[in-house]
Design a protein around this motif. Structure first.
Motif, PDB file in Angstrom:
ATOM      1  N   SER A  27       0.866  -1.177   0.000  1.00 38.56           N
ATOM      2  CA  SER A  27       0.000   0.000   0.000  1.00 38.56           C
ATOM      3  C   SER A  27       0.901   1.224   0.000  1.00 38.56           C
ATOM      4  O   SER A  27       1.257   1.752   1.059  1.00 38.56           O
ATOM      5  CB  SER A  27      -0.880   0.013   1.243  1.00 38.56           C
ATOM      6  N   SER A  29       1.212   4.317   0.459  1.00 36.42           N
ATOM      7  CA  SER A  29       0.606   5.597   0.818  1.00 36.42           C
ATOM      8  C   SER A  29       1.455   6.243   1.904  1.00 36.42           C
ATOM      9  O   SER A  29       2.197   5.601   2.629  1.00 36.42           O
ATOM     10  CB  SER A  29      -0.828   5.383   1.301  1.00 36.42           C
ATOM     11  N   SER A  30       1.350   7.540   2.032  1.00 38.73           N
ATOM     12  CA  SER A  30       2.092   8.259   3.052  1.00 38.73           C
ATOM     13  C   SER A  30       1.267   9.424   3.542  1.00 38.73           C
ATOM     14  O   SER A  30       0.264   9.799   2.916  1.00 38.73           O
ATOM     15  CB  SER A  30       3.428   8.747   2.478  1.00 38.73           C
ATOM     16  N   SER A  31       1.664   9.991   4.666  1.00 36.03           N
ATOM     17  CA  SER A  31       0.951  11.107   5.264  1.00 36.03           C
ATOM     18  C   SER A  31       1.947  12.003   5.965  1.00 36.03           C
ATOM     19  O   SER A  31       2.994  11.541   6.427  1.00 36.03           O
ATOM     20  CB  SER A  31      -0.101  10.575   6.250  1.00 36.03           C
ATOM     21  N   SER A  32       1.632  13.274   6.058  1.00 39.85           N
ATOM     22  CA  SER A  32       2.495  14.228   6.743  1.00 39.85           C
ATOM     23  C   SER A  32       1.693  15.028   7.754  1.00 39.85           C
ATOM     24  O   SER A  32       0.492  15.236   7.586  1.00 39.85           O
ATOM     25  CB  SER A  32       3.128  15.195   5.733  1.00 39.85           C
ATOM     26  N   ALA A  33       2.362  15.475   8.812  1.00 38.20           N
ATOM     27  CA  ALA A  33       1.745  16.353   9.806  1.00 38.20           C
ATOM     28  C   ALA A  33       2.809  17.320  10.293  1.00 38.20           C
ATOM     29  O   ALA A  33       4.008  17.077  10.128  1.00 38.20           O
ATOM     30  CB  ALA A  33       1.181  15.534  10.974  1.00 38.20           C
TER      31      ALA A  33
END
Lengths: 186, 203
Positions: A27, A29-33
């Motif tokens: 999968s 996918s990645s995310s940033s905060a």
């Protein structure tokens, strides 16, 4: 032509459905905060002397001593026992409280500490007499319990009064007290 | 030429017709096979995705400093001061982040999800006469007690049985501060990224 296309489309979809893809699937996918670090650095507290605690020129009797009481307002002083002012009228040696200017973080409370004992010395004789019953008064909060509060501009003034016990037959002199004052944020 | 074409076309037609006749049945069989295996179909769920949120800032509190000093807030919330005078005001606390994985459907398969986290470098911030920077990052994640900016942190969401599985963790660090004049509030961004490395389904 249309029939051939139909067959090819069917074959393609069936093939895609039954081709095994293994027991795990990627999968990607990645995310940033964006978190934050926060700190409040307070302006350092500074105190500046504006006036000494002055008991003025004092004269006492030979057989009886007296007291000089200095309050927190400019003309707030009194004599007890045989003590009386040695100042001429309009003299510059009249008693007055010590005054200090404090600057720091706006609207923050601070505490005034005076390390004892406090001594008043005769300017001519060098005689040292102990000062008792010290009183503190902050202009911003009109309080006298040793607490002060800086105003919206980060400023305040406080005064220090006290009582000087003068023994009988003390040489007439002008007495002034040194005050070791410490201010700290409450 | 025309006779040859007529000949081949006649031979091909029966085969094509037979395939076309059974095509709907085969299509239905394929669809049923996919549903039976429980293979994720985009038409029945969302694309799996990872997300990370910043729940709480790394608070270094309120203090006074003479010249230069530092304050360390650990991932557990312990505070160590160096040339710092603590004052009442903002309480100190470690940052908290939450990373989540949404499989995109309601299947009950047990998944082991391996993630990679990276905290990027943080800028030095100046506010009036006060300057500060964060260093010596700490976390309460296994194997990542001390981390450097840009260093990859591996995190496993093991035995995930629900659609969304999450894990929260804390980040501490040391604030190095220099004061020339006045005071101020320092706000330093902490960028963090999360990526999926693998998703394994347990048998």
């Amino acid at each position: 032509m249309r029939n051939r296309l139909t067959v090819l489309a069917f074959t393609g979809s069936l093939g895609a459905a039954i081709v095994p893809s293994g027991l795990h699937a990627q999968s990607p996918s990645s995310s940033s905060a964006e978190g934050q670090a926060a700190a409040q650095v307070v302006t350092n507290l500074q105190v500046q002397p504006l006036a000494d605690l002055q008991f003025g020129a004092i004269v006492v009797g030979v057989g009886e001593g007296g007291e000089v009481v200095v309050g927190n307002a400019a003309a707030d002083f009194s004599y007890r026992g045989s003590a009386r002012s040695g100042c001429g009228q309009g003299g510059a040696c009249a008693p007055h409280p010590a005054m200090f200017q404090v600057n720091g973080e706006a609207s923050r409370a601070y505490r005034i500490t005076i390390a004892g004992p406090v001594l008043a010395r005769g300017q001519a004789s060098g005689v040292a007499l102990e000062v008792s019953a010290l009183t503190l008064f902050s202009a911003n909060i009109s309080g006298s319990d040793g607490l002060g509060r800086l105003n919206a501009d980060g400023a305040d003034q406080f005064t220090v009064g006290g009582t000087l016990l003068v023994p009988a037959a003390t040489t007439p002199d002008i007495f002034r007290a040194d005050l070791p004052v410490t201010v700290s944020y409450e | 030429m025309r006779a040859a074409i007529h000949c081949c076309h006649k031979k091909m037609v029966p085969v094509t017709k037979a395939v076309l006749a059974i095509a709907p049945a085969l299509n239905a069989l394929a669809l049923g096979l996919v549903l039976a295996i429980g293979w994720p179909l985009s038409v029945h769920g969302k694309t799996p995705e990872v997300s990370i949120t910043a729940d709480r800032a790394l608070h270094f509190g309120t203090f006074m400093v003479f010249g230069s000093g530092s304050r360390t807030v650990s991932a557990a919330g312990a505070v160590i001061d160096n040339s710092i005078v603590a004052l009442e005001g903002m309480a100190s606390a470690p940052a908290r982040f939450t990373v989540s994985y949404d499989r995109g459907n309601e299947s009950k398969h047990v998944l082991d999800i391996e993630l990679e986290l990276v905290i990027s470098s943080m800028p030095r911030i100046r506010e009036g006469g006060v300057e500060g920077a964060v260093a010596n990052l700490q976390t309460d994640l296994p194997g990542a007690a001390q981390v450097r900016p840009g260093e990859a942190i591996r995190l496993t969401l093991a035995q995930c049985r629900t659609r969304v599985c999450s894990r929260s963790f804390h980040v501490g660090g040391r604030l190095d501060v220099t004061r020339s004049f006045g005071g101020g509030v320092l706000l330093i961004p902490i960028p963090i990224d999360a990526a999926v490395i693998s998703v394994e389904r347990q048998r």
